[in-house]
Design a protein around this motif. Structure first.
Motif, PDB file in Angstrom:
ATOM      1  N   ASP A 166       0.846  -1.197   0.000  1.00 43.18           N
ATOM      2  CA  ASP A 166       0.000   0.000   0.000  1.00 43.18           C
ATOM      3  C   ASP A 166       0.883   1.249   0.000  1.00 43.18           C
ATOM      4  O   ASP A 166       1.774   1.393   0.839  1.00 43.18           O
ATOM      5  CB  ASP A 166      -0.890  -0.014   1.254  1.00 43.18           C
ATOM      6  N   ASP A 167       0.650   2.128  -0.952  1.00 44.12           N
ATOM      7  CA  ASP A 167       1.442   3.361  -1.076  1.00 44.12           C
ATOM      8  C   ASP A 167       0.807   4.532  -0.335  1.00 44.12           C
ATOM      9  O   ASP A 167       1.195   5.685  -0.550  1.00 44.12           O
ATOM     10  CB  ASP A 167       1.626   3.725  -2.549  1.00 44.12           C
ATOM     11  N   ALA A 168      -0.147   4.273   0.553  1.00 49.20           N
ATOM     12  CA  ALA A 168      -0.870   5.350   1.230  1.00 49.20           C
ATOM     13  C   ALA A 168       0.066   6.269   2.003  1.00 49.20           C
ATOM     14  O   ALA A 168      -0.144   7.483   2.054  1.00 49.20           O
ATOM     15  CB  ALA A 168      -1.920   4.767   2.181  1.00 49.20           C
ATOM     16  N   TYR A 169       1.106   5.702   2.620  1.00 45.36           N
ATOM     17  CA  TYR A 169       2.016   6.534   3.399  1.00 45.36           C
ATOM     18  C   TYR A 169       2.790   7.488   2.505  1.00 45.36           C
ATOM     19  O   TYR A 169       3.257   8.541   2.943  1.00 45.36           O
ATOM     20  CB  TYR A 169       2.982   5.669   4.211  1.00 45.36           C
ATOM     21  N   ASN A 170       2.952   7.157   1.237  1.00 50.24           N
ATOM     22  CA  ASN A 170       3.635   8.047   0.310  1.00 50.24           C
ATOM     23  C   ASN A 170       2.721   9.184  -0.144  1.00 50.24           C
ATOM     24  O   ASN A 170       3.179  10.118  -0.781  1.00 50.24           O
ATOM     25  CB  ASN A 170       4.135   7.265  -0.910  1.00 50.24           C
ATOM     26  N   ASN A 171       1.443   9.097   0.166  1.00 52.21           N
ATOM     27  CA  ASN A 171       0.497  10.155  -0.179  1.00 52.21           C
ATOM     28  C   ASN A 171       0.241  11.098   0.988  1.00 52.21           C
ATOM     29  O   ASN A 171      -0.513  12.052   0.863  1.00 52.21           O
ATOM     30  CB  ASN A 171      -0.843   9.549  -0.626  1.00 52.21           C
TER      31      ASN A 171
END
Length: 365
Positions: free
Chosen positions: A158-163
């Motif tokens: 999940d790339d959520a932390y990069n957002n």
């Protein structure tokens, strides 16, 4: 003389006539060899834009645009020689600046060096080298993730932390931030988890990442610069000419003045489409001229070329706030831009790329 010999003699004469003048001198101009600046020296050969037939009347317009767009430095190499070099404001040839995500390509290259030294195999799972538990996934799902998935941004994490708008967690790669989203290989997402490749190389080589990088890449092509920690990420800083040296290595397909730094077959693979989800992405390099692309932080497929104004064969390293390395084999060009964001903060790609190439084309075409 038989007919066969007569025909061969005639063909040889025609070939000689086409390639030589009436005095027997060659009509063709020998192709200029690719130039490499010396190691351990600031000397760098130059050539004039006039010698290339460029439109010099538009150079100042290009510089004015770059200055307007918060640029700090700009270099254009042709066949390795400097044609244009400009610094803005207080920035100088020796001032270090961050590569941001343009430095992903350094990690890709050094990963390939580790593989050619048989320290790693990019098709092996990441946990082979750094152990299990480096994510919050189940062991079964974690073990689907190979080094190649990190190179291609297809880990499925999940790339959520990069957002996140919180910079302190935006680059997070601790296990708690690496959460299952999809099986590896089924989803492309722009994510800082690629930095785990630095841990892979460090473990496999028995050296620190920076030491292995310096020995195997930086020092061999005469770069200067260092990795500095920013939150959970390691960012490379250097002067602009060091970035240009790396771009020149890329133009030479992994060789430096006849010496192989990175296997050409591997490097060629890195700069071409690596998976069928985002056609404009290789091994941490962006690829121009494909039929579709993804932007960072989106799952939307956009039709058309990544940077329409740029040559179709271009590949590039793109970093946050418009750090750029453009490599164009067909035109023998390497172009570097460092600075602050041209318009507003961005992750890598921006409309500035296409606008800038519009200005560059007014000079080189």
């Amino acid at each position: 003389m038989n007919i066969k010999n007569l025909l061969l003699a005639t063909l040889s004469f025609l070939a000689f006539s086409c390639s030589n003048d009436e005095n027997g001198n060659s009509n063709s101009t020998p192709e200029e060899a690719l130039y490499f600046p010396p190691i351990g020296s600031d000397d760098w050969a130059t050539k004039t834009p006039e010698s290339l037939g460029w439109n010099t009347n538009n150079i100042q317009q290009l510089y004015d645009y770059l200055e307007l767009k918060n640029s700090k430095s700009f270099i254009v190499l042709h066949n390795g020689k400097i044609v244009l070099e400009k610094y803005f404001g207080t920035h100088t040839a020796t001032t270090p600046w961050y590569w941001a995500s343009a430095g992903k390509t350094l990690t890709s290259t050094v990963t390939g060096i580790a593989e050619q030294e048989e320290l790693i195999n990019i098709n092996n799972k990441v946990s082979t080298y750094i152990g299990t538990g480096w994510t919050s996934e189940t062991i079964a799902k974690e073990n689907l993730i190979t080094c190649k998935h990190l190179l291609t941004m297809t880990s499925g994490l999940d790339d959520a932390y990069n957002n996140s708008t919180d910079e302190t967690i935006n680059d997070c790669v601790s296990p708690g931030c690496l959460v299952y989203k999809a099986d590896a290989g089924t989803r492309w997402a722009y994510d800082n988890v690629y930095v785990k490749l630095q841990d892979v190389v460090a473990q496999a080589s028995g050296q620190s990442w920076s030491n292995y990088f310096n020995t195997k890449l930086r020092d061999k092509i005469g770069m200067t610069g260092t990795w500095l920690q920013q939150y959970s990420n390691s960012i490379f800083w250097s002067n602009t000419r060091s970035m240009a040296r790396f771009g020149l290595l890329a133009l030479a397909n992994g060789k430096w003045d006849g010496t192989t730094i990175i296997n050409s077959n591997y490097f060629n693979t890195t700069t071409h489409t690596s998976q069928n989800i985002n056609l404009a992405y290789g091994y941490l390099w962006w690829i121009n001229g494909e039929s579709s692309y993804h932007m960072p932080q989106t799952q939307v497929t956009f039709n058309g070329s990544l940077i329409p104004n740029a040559p179709a064969d271009m590949f590039c390293a793109l970093g946050k706030n418009d750090q750029k390395i453009y490599v164009v084999p067909s035109k023998k060009l390497v172009i570097i831009r460092m600075g602050d964001a041209a318009d507003s903060s961005n992750f890598a790609m921006s409309g500035f790329d296409n606008e800038l190439w519009g200005k560059i084309n007014l000079v080189i075409n």
